[in-house]
Design a protein around this motif. Sequence first.
Motif, PDB file in Angstrom:
ATOM      1  N   HIS A  39     101.864 -35.092  83.552  1.00 57.19           N
ATOM      2  CA  HIS A  39     103.285 -34.736  83.486  1.00 57.19           C
ATOM      3  C   HIS A  39     103.617 -33.872  84.692  1.00 57.19           C
ATOM      4  CE1 HIS A  39     107.056 -34.476  81.350  1.00 57.19           C
ATOM      5  NE2 HIS A  39     106.511 -35.026  80.272  1.00 57.19           N
ATOM      6  N   PHE A  40     104.888 -33.939  85.109  1.00 55.83           N
ATOM      7  CA  PHE A  40     105.344 -32.974  86.103  1.00 55.83           C
ATOM      8  C   PHE A  40     106.574 -32.267  85.557  1.00 55.83           C
ATOM      9  CE2 PHE A  40     108.303 -36.298  87.467  1.00 55.83           C
ATOM     10  CZ  PHE A  40     109.397 -35.585  87.942  1.00 55.83           C
ATOM     11  N   GLY A  41     106.896 -31.121  86.173  1.00 53.13           N
ATOM     12  CA  GLY A  41     108.009 -30.322  85.690  1.00 53.13           C
ATOM     13  C   GLY A  41     109.017 -30.023  86.781  1.00 53.13           C
ATOM     14  N   GLN A  42     110.263 -29.807  86.372  1.00 52.58           N
ATOM     15  CA  GLN A  42     111.333 -29.539  87.324  1.00 52.58           C
ATOM     16  C   GLN A  42     111.215 -28.159  87.969  1.00 52.58           C
ATOM     17  OE1 GLN A  42     113.794 -31.541  88.545  1.00 52.58           O
ATOM     18  NE2 GLN A  42     112.857 -33.265  87.471  1.00 52.58           N
ATOM     19  N   SER A  43     110.255 -27.349  87.522  1.00 47.94           N
ATOM     20  CA  SER A  43     110.016 -26.059  88.180  1.00 47.94           C
ATOM     21  C   SER A  43     109.026 -26.196  89.332  1.00 47.94           C
ATOM     22  CB  SER A  43     109.508 -25.039  87.164  1.00 47.94           C
ATOM     23  OG  SER A  43     108.341 -25.514  86.521  1.00 47.94           O
ATOM     24  N   GLY A  44     108.671 -27.456  89.675  1.00 46.82           N
ATOM     25  CA  GLY A  44     107.739 -27.681  90.788  1.00 46.82           C
ATOM     26  C   GLY A  44     106.295 -27.596  90.363  1.00 46.82           C
ATOM     27  N   THR A  45     105.985 -28.173  89.196  1.00 54.71           N
ATOM     28  CA  THR A  45     104.652 -28.076  88.592  1.00 54.71           C
ATOM     29  C   THR A  45     104.144 -29.471  88.224  1.00 54.71           C
ATOM     30  OG1 THR A  45     105.698 -27.794  86.421  1.00 54.71           O
ATOM     31  CG2 THR A  45     105.120 -25.794  87.623  1.00 54.71           C
ATOM     32  N   PHE A  46     102.824 -29.635  88.190  1.00 53.05           N
ATOM     33  CA  PHE A  46     102.285 -30.880  87.638  1.00 53.05           C
ATOM     34  C   PHE A  46     100.858 -30.701  87.137  1.00 53.05           C
ATOM     35  CE2 PHE A  46     101.109 -31.650  92.230  1.00 53.05           C
ATOM     36  CZ  PHE A  46      99.744 -31.873  92.083  1.00 53.05           C
ATOM     37  N   LEU A  47     100.491 -31.653  86.276  1.00 49.67           N
ATOM     38  CA  LEU A  47      99.126 -31.777  85.755  1.00 49.67           C
ATOM     39  C   LEU A  47      98.831 -33.262  85.639  1.00 49.67           C
ATOM     40  CD1 LEU A  47      96.522 -31.109  84.058  1.00 49.67           C
ATOM     41  CD2 LEU A  47      98.014 -30.962  82.079  1.00 49.67           C
ATOM     42  N   TRP A  48      97.787 -33.717  86.321  1.00 48.77           N
ATOM     43  CA  TRP A  48      97.355 -35.094  86.111  1.00 48.77           C
ATOM     44  C   TRP A  48      95.862 -35.149  85.806  1.00 48.77           C
ATOM     45  CZ3 TRP A  48      93.456 -36.142  89.431  1.00 48.77           C
ATOM     46  CH2 TRP A  48      93.520 -35.749  90.765  1.00 48.77           C
ATOM     47  N   VAL A  49      95.498 -36.191  85.055  1.00 49.31           N
ATOM     48  CA  VAL A  49      94.099 -36.493  84.764  1.00 49.31           C
ATOM     49  C   VAL A  49      93.858 -37.933  85.193  1.00 49.31           C
ATOM     50  CG1 VAL A  49      92.334 -36.714  82.976  1.00 49.31           C
ATOM     51  CG2 VAL A  49      94.097 -34.949  82.753  1.00 49.31           C
ATOM     52  N   ASP A  50      92.860 -38.142  86.049  1.00 52.27           N
ATOM     53  CA  ASP A  50      92.525 -39.494  86.496  1.00 52.27           C
ATOM     54  C   ASP A  50      91.137 -39.845  85.953  1.00 52.27           C
ATOM     55  OD1 ASP A  50      91.867 -41.851  87.808  1.00 52.27           O
ATOM     56  OD2 ASP A  50      92.861 -41.262  89.668  1.00 52.27           O
ATOM     57  N   PRO A  51      91.080 -40.615  84.862  1.00 50.26           N
ATOM     58  CA  PRO A  51      89.783 -40.935  84.254  1.00 50.26           C
ATOM     59  C   PRO A  51      88.847 -41.683  85.187  1.00 50.26           C
ATOM     60  CG  PRO A  51      91.595 -41.471  82.761  1.00 50.26           C
ATOM     61  CD  PRO A  51      92.203 -41.184  84.095  1.00 50.26           C
ATOM     62  N   GLU A  52      89.402 -42.497  86.099  1.00 53.99           N
ATOM     63  CA  GLU A  52      88.548 -43.233  87.039  1.00 53.99           C
ATOM     64  C   GLU A  52      87.889 -42.285  88.034  1.00 53.99           C
ATOM     65  OE1 GLU A  52      87.927 -46.407  86.728  1.00 53.99           O
ATOM     66  OE2 GLU A  52      89.379 -46.728  85.113  1.00 53.99           O
TER      67      GLU A  52
END
Length: 272
Positions: free
Chosen positions: A224-237
């Motif tokens: 997910h990303f946020g409008q406050s300039g933030t993100f979190l991603w998980v790439d299982p590969e």
Amino acid sequence: MQSLRMIENWPVPTAAAAVVRADGTLAGSYGPVDLRFELASVTKPLAAYAVLVAYEEGAVELDEPAGPEGSTVRHLLAHTSGLAFDEHRTTAAPGTRRLYSNAGFEVLGDHIAKATDIPFAEYLRQAVLEPLGMASTDLPGSPAKDGVSTASDLARFAAELQAPQLLHPRTVAEATAVVHPGLSGVLPGYGHQKPNDWGLGFEIRDAKSPHWTGSSSSPRTFGHFGQSGTFLWVDPEAGAACVALTDRPFGPWAVDAWPPFTDAVLAELRAA
């Protein structure tokens, strides 16, 4: 990780980032990782995780009614309830369109609070934040967008997403796979996507273009990303997750800066 130093060149006052391997170890971090930032919509994955704990505890069922007529907890988590973006009004029949909805997550928070007889922010603390040691994270308002946290705390959550302890791995697998496939919709900040795939509280990358992750991110990437300039991603590969927090609202700068940053992180992980 040298790639994390790229945040120095982002046009933001402050930024912090961390990369977590699939085994939960920290691959690297940079910036003030213990500084608290507003999460904006990166709050949603945390809220969704609390909802899934409530589901596993038997307090709610994913297919029980919640929200507009015909909608369920599952619809609300997957942005298919038909609720408008920021208003508690219905604009489509449940399950027919992917309508990204803050209102839907607020309805979810109320639903869990009633089912558990615990205010949602407190339930989130007891169910997710406290067990994961996320002591610098709290929810002072809406479960859609008002979370506050640190890169260090979100790194703990990123570790949990890759090797679940609070939820059964099967539940996390379901939450991070496409729910109601084939639905199109608008990805905020990136326009119409066909399809606009989501899981239960997590956006699924698939083949979306344009996108806030990297060109080398696998289709299975979720986050997910946020409008406050933030993100979190998980790439299982890739066997890794990345968190980045800033104090500048999302805009063209992020559209330009985030994908090459993610590609650099993934390249460094592959070369390690």
